[in-house]
Enzyme design. Structure first.
Site, PDB file in Angstrom:
ATOM      1  CE1 TYR A 146      -3.729   2.496   0.602  1.00 25.23           C
ATOM      2  CE2 TYR A 146      -2.369   3.091   2.620  1.00 25.23           C
ATOM      3  CZ  TYR A 146      -3.620   3.444   1.594  1.00 25.23           C
ATOM      4  OH  TYR A 146      -4.232   4.507   1.791  1.00 25.23           O
ATOM      5  CG  ASP A 241       6.041   3.943   0.528  1.00 23.55           C
ATOM      6  OD1 ASP A 241       6.395   4.625   1.316  1.00 23.55           O
ATOM      7  OD2 ASP A 241       4.776   3.678   0.125  1.00 23.55           O
ATOM      8  CE  LYS A 273       2.144   4.809   8.112  1.00 29.59           C
ATOM      9  NZ  LYS A 273       0.930   4.526   8.477  1.00 29.59           N
TER      10      LYS A 273
HETATM   11  C1  LIG Z   1       4.050   2.287   3.156  1.00 31.01           C
HETATM   12  C2  LIG Z   1       3.186   3.525   2.831  1.00 31.01           C
HETATM   13  N1  LIG Z   1       3.155   4.215   1.930  1.00 31.01           N
HETATM   14  C3  LIG Z   1       2.122   5.302   1.980  1.00 31.01           C
HETATM   15  C4  LIG Z   1       1.184   5.386   3.166  1.00 31.01           C
HETATM   16  C5  LIG Z   1       0.051   6.621   2.937  1.00 31.01           C
HETATM   17  O1  LIG Z   1       0.520   7.530   3.983  1.00 31.01           O
HETATM   18  P1  LIG Z   1      -0.753   8.337   4.641  1.00 31.01           P
HETATM   19  O2  LIG Z   1      -1.749   7.603   5.241  1.00 31.01           O
HETATM   20  O3  LIG Z   1      -0.043   9.188   5.283  1.00 31.01           O
HETATM   21  O4  LIG Z   1      -1.338   9.086   3.109  1.00 31.01           O
HETATM   22  C6  LIG Z   1       1.058   4.302   4.060  1.00 31.01           C
HETATM   23  C7  LIG Z   1      -0.014   4.563   4.943  1.00 31.01           C
HETATM   24  O5  LIG Z   1      -0.013   3.731   5.828  1.00 31.01           O
HETATM   25  C8  LIG Z   1       2.033   3.421   3.949  1.00 31.01           C
HETATM   26  O6  LIG Z   1       2.038   2.564   5.027  1.00 31.01           O
END
Ligand SMILES: Cc1ncc(COP(=O)(O)O)c(C=O)c1O
Length: 439
Positions: A146, A241, A273
């Site tokens: 994700y 990511d 985060k």
């Molecule tokens: C690996 C990863 N990338 C992107 C995101 C998206 O982040 P946000 O919820 O701050 O938009 C998340 C959210 O959990 C994530 O775990």
């Protein structure tokens, strides 16, 4: 002691559902996958959450990752209060954003960073940059990873989508989804075949440094290096990511687990985060020559009214500066202890399970054998997890309300909190076992 609330979680949920879809502002919070009423949290301190009914829980989701140090850390609070007193947003450059960028550059392989307000914005912007820099359109991602709710990245996302079984694409134009190639994780052959077929059109491959959104599914040894090399051979960019893993899995993020060992480094990275210290802040960064494509240096446009907000960057900076090796050593120790206790207790009742981890992140799957990809993650018993979750919650332990999520530990977990988790496990194991037999 927190002040009394006049309304219960159940009453607030009723009100919330009247004015917000599903009563929540992010789907997994609704407890749909585990049943019951979401707890409305009134306050949090250290490793503990207190709900509006006055119940206390040991927190093992840490706001889905950010609260590495635990809640309301006094030094982070003091830094934030100091920043608030000076004003909350100016729409100009500020010192904390420079300092936070320097901190991230010092701890990771990126040479430059740009701040945004959410992980979704970070991955969306990194992909735009990759497309702008390469002049290509296609994006490769893995099923179960994700990367936020970016249109083109919602194809086969994990966590919330997996939990709700929402098809990957309603609301996403076919033309957008058609730009995304989705492959099984940890599958080198699939990657090689995709690049053999489309290599010259692929702008980038994006992967979680260690997937945590289908539960924790570590890369097989050498897999990230292989991805890096494959991208390089085909002139595509490799985006790691680290929104979840960054400064969480290890001091350097997921990259620290195998990148430092295997010698791979990404072209671009995304963060969120932990680096926001509990505020809406995220970032993308990478090689300086690539970042130079961004406006105002280059012609790839990207912007944000609250990007680099002084409160958020102050909180992030305070958090990262407090996240020392001593903190990670404690997180490692607590994580290892909890993993062992969970596994031993489940083994006692003879329920098939596997606990997988990467650095301090871990998760539990109710199934036989290890999980290497999303197809295997989907073979777990979500009924058993739901029963396990409810039994833990009833005993004051707040786990992720989905079998497809990572458990997050904080440096604030002390003996009292850990003991409460361990004492809740036997009854939860029995509940999971009973649910498995019934299903
Ligand atoms: C690996 C990863 N990338 C992107 C995101 C998206 O982040 P946000 O919820 O701050 O938009 C998340 C959210 O959990 C994530 O775990």
């Amino acid at each position: 002691m927190p002040t009394e609330s006049t309304e219960s979680s159940a009453a607030l949920f009723e009100r919330a559902r009247a004015v917000t879809p599903g009563g929540v502002n992010s789907p997994v919070r609704a407890f749909k996958a585990v049943g019951g009423t979401p707890r409305f949290i009134r306050s949090a301190q250290g490793a503990w959450l207190t709900d509006v009914d006055g119940n206390e829980y040991v927190d093992l989701i840490c706001s889905w990752g950010p609260m590495l140090l635990g809640h309301a850390h006094p030094d982070v609070q003091a830094a934030v209060v100091g920043a608030v007193v000076r004003g909350t947003s100016y729409g100009t450059p500020t010192e904390p954003e420079v300092e936070l960028a320097e901190e991230i550059v010092a701890r990771t392989p990126v040479e430059m960073v740009r701040f945004v307000s959410s992980g979704t914005e970070a991955t969306m912007s990194a992909i735009r940059l990759a497309r702008g820099a390469t002049g290509r359109d296609l994006v490769v991602k893995f099923a179960g990873c994700y990367h936020g709710h970016v249109d083109s990245l919602l194809a086969s996302g994990g966590s919330g989508l997996a939990t709700l079984s929402v098809p990957g694409t309603p609301g996403v134009p076919e033309s957008s989804a058609a730009q995304t190639i989705v492959l099984p994780y940890n599958d080198r052959t699939a990657v090689s075949n995709a690049f053999a077929m489309y290599g010259a059109r692929i702008a980038c491959l994006i992967t979680e440094a260690v997937p945590g959104n289908m539960g924790v599914v570590p890369p097989l040894p050498g897999f990230n290096s292989f991805l890096r090399e494959t991208c390089q051979q085909h002139g595509a960019l490799f985006i790691s990511d680290e929104v979840m893993t960054g400064f969480r899995a290890t001091a350097q993020g997921g990259w620290g687990l195998d990148g430092a060992v295997e010698g791979w480094s990404p072209d671009l990275m995304t963060f969120g985060k932990v680096m926001g210290g509990g505020f809406p802040a995220a970032a993308f960064g990478g090689r300086a020559d690539l970042m130079a494509h961004l406006a105002p240096e280059g012609n790839v446009y990207q912007a944000g009214t609250l990007s680099g907000n002084p409160i958020a960057t102050t909180a992030g900076l305070a958090t990262l500066r407090l996240a020392t090796d001593v903190v990670y050593a404690h997180l490692d120790e607590v994580s290892a202890y909890l993993r062992a206790e969970v596994s031993d207790t489940l083994a006692t009742v003879g329920i098939p399970h596997v606990v997988q981890h990467a650095g301090t992140m871990f998760s539990l799957f109710f199934r036989e054998g290890g999980v290497r990809d999303f197809a295997e993650a989907s073979e777990q018993s979500t009924d058993a997890y739901a029963a396990f979750f409810r039994a833990m919650l009833a005993r004051g332990v707040y786990l992720p309300p989905s079998a497809y999520e990572t458990w997050f530990v904080s440096a604030a977990l002390d003996d009292r909190a850990v003991t409460q988790v361990v004492e809740a496990l036997p009854a939860a194991a029995v509940a999971a076992s009973t649910a498995l037999e019934a299903s």
